[in-house]
Design a protein around this motif. Structure first.
Motif, mmCIF file in Angstrom:
data_model
loop_
_atom_site.group_PDB
_atom_site.id
_atom_site.type_symbol
_atom_site.label_atom_id
_atom_site.label_comp_id
_atom_site.label_asym_id
_atom_site.label_seq_id
_atom_site.Cartn_x
_atom_site.Cartn_y
_atom_site.Cartn_z
ATOM 1 N N ILE A 34 0.817 -1.200 0.000
ATOM 2 C CA ILE A 34 0.000 0.000 0.000
ATOM 3 C C ILE A 34 0.856 1.257 0.000
ATOM 4 C CG2 ILE A 34 -0.176 -0.103 2.509
ATOM 5 C CD1 ILE A 34 -2.785 1.299 0.049
ATOM 6 N N LYS A 38 0.699 4.071 -2.859
ATOM 7 C CA LYS A 38 0.313 5.435 -2.536
ATOM 8 C C LYS A 38 1.347 6.437 -3.022
ATOM 9 C CE LYS A 38 0.695 6.857 1.688
ATOM 10 N NZ LYS A 38 0.491 7.071 3.148
ATOM 11 N N SER A 83 -6.298 5.274 8.489
ATOM 12 C CA SER A 83 -6.306 4.798 7.113
ATOM 13 C C SER A 83 -4.901 4.893 6.526
ATOM 14 C CB SER A 83 -7.285 5.633 6.271
ATOM 15 O OG SER A 83 -7.153 5.333 4.899
ATOM 16 N N TRP A 85 -4.218 4.933 3.497
ATOM 17 C CA TRP A 85 -4.245 5.698 2.240
ATOM 18 C C TRP A 85 -4.378 7.194 2.493
ATOM 19 C CZ3 TRP A 85 -3.102 4.319 -2.605
ATOM 20 C CH2 TRP A 85 -3.440 5.204 -3.628
ATOM 21 N N THR A 86 -5.346 7.583 3.309
ATOM 22 C CA THR A 86 -5.580 9.006 3.563
ATOM 23 C C THR A 86 -4.936 9.492 4.857
ATOM 24 O OG1 THR A 86 -7.654 8.578 4.740
ATOM 25 C CG2 THR A 86 -7.780 8.859 2.353
#
Length: 240
Positions: A34, A38, A83, A85-86
């Motif tokens: 991830i 990203k 998270s 991702w964010t």
């Protein structure tokens, strides 16, 4: 009744723990990185040192059991973590989307009921006819076709027929109901079509089962209802 309710609630605890373990392992063990995804999402190039530094900052280089303990220790406090991702709290990400998810579920359920009840009833009452076969094909298609794929087909259909895409983004139902409906109707159709197919087939089976009961056959033999699978007529005689 109270003992049964308490027992069911207690059974939820191991179920939730099992779900938490599975989710943790899936996110950590499955192939894919991830962090690398990203950092390279916009086509940029990053070094291995930058990737490792980001993993260390996020705690992804910690041993698996340490990550699991940190993850599980926050669940009783309602802390679902951050998270990847964010980098926002997961609870905040869920809260930002739960309203639209609830609206989509409600709208798709309404569409499913509106579609399923007449289709299931007609398919049962006109069993063995062309109408029955058409409805059964439609319902089988609804069960077989994934909702996300049907959604893409609907978008392509709208683009091919109208020439424009549905409104993008999200608008609150209370701010502009018309625009909100234009945005939500297509995903609601995608999800509701599948639900309606399942309900219609279940309703068809239930009606056929009831129509084959002894009391229905007795009432039909006495002339109370002259109902067949291929045609409907008015009652011919009233039983006193």
């Amino acid at each position: 009744m109270l003992k049964y309710a308490i027992k069911r609630i207690l059974l939820m605890i191991p179920t939730l723990l099992a779900v938490a373990v599975i989710v943790f392992l899936v996110l950590r063990v499955v192939p894919g990185d991830i962090v690398e995804l990203k950092l390279t999402a916009e086509g940029g190039e990053v070094s291995l040192e930058q990737i490792e530094a980001e993993k260390t900052r996020l705690g992804l280089n910690d041993p698996l059991h340490v990550q699991f303990i940190k993850y599980m220790s926050g669940l009783p406090r309602g802390d679902l973590g951050i998270s990847l991702w964010t980098e926002e709290p997961v609870s905040a990400e869920i809260a930002a989307r739960i309203g639209l998810s609830f609206e989509l579920a409600l709208l798709s359920t309404i569409l499913a009921v509106i579609i399923a009840f007449p289709l299931g009833t007609l398919s049962a009452l006109f069993r063995g006819t062309i109408l029955d076969y058409i409805i059964r094909i439609l319902t089988i298609g609804g069960i077989a076709v994934p909702s996300f794929w049907l959604g893409m087909l609907l978008i392509m259909l709208v683009l091919a027929t109208i020439g424009t895409l549905p409104p993008l983004g999200t608008v609150s139902l209370f701010a502009d109901p018309l625009v909100n409906l234009q945005q939500m109707i297509w995903p609601a159709i995608s999800v509701g079509y599948r639900y309606s197919s399942v309900v219609a087939r279940m309703l068809r089976s239930s009606i056929l089962e009831v129509l084959s009961e002894d009391y229905i056959r007795t009432a039909r033999a006495k002339g109370l209802y002259a109902v067949s699978y291929t045609h409907l007529t008015l009652p011919t005689k009233r039983i006193v």
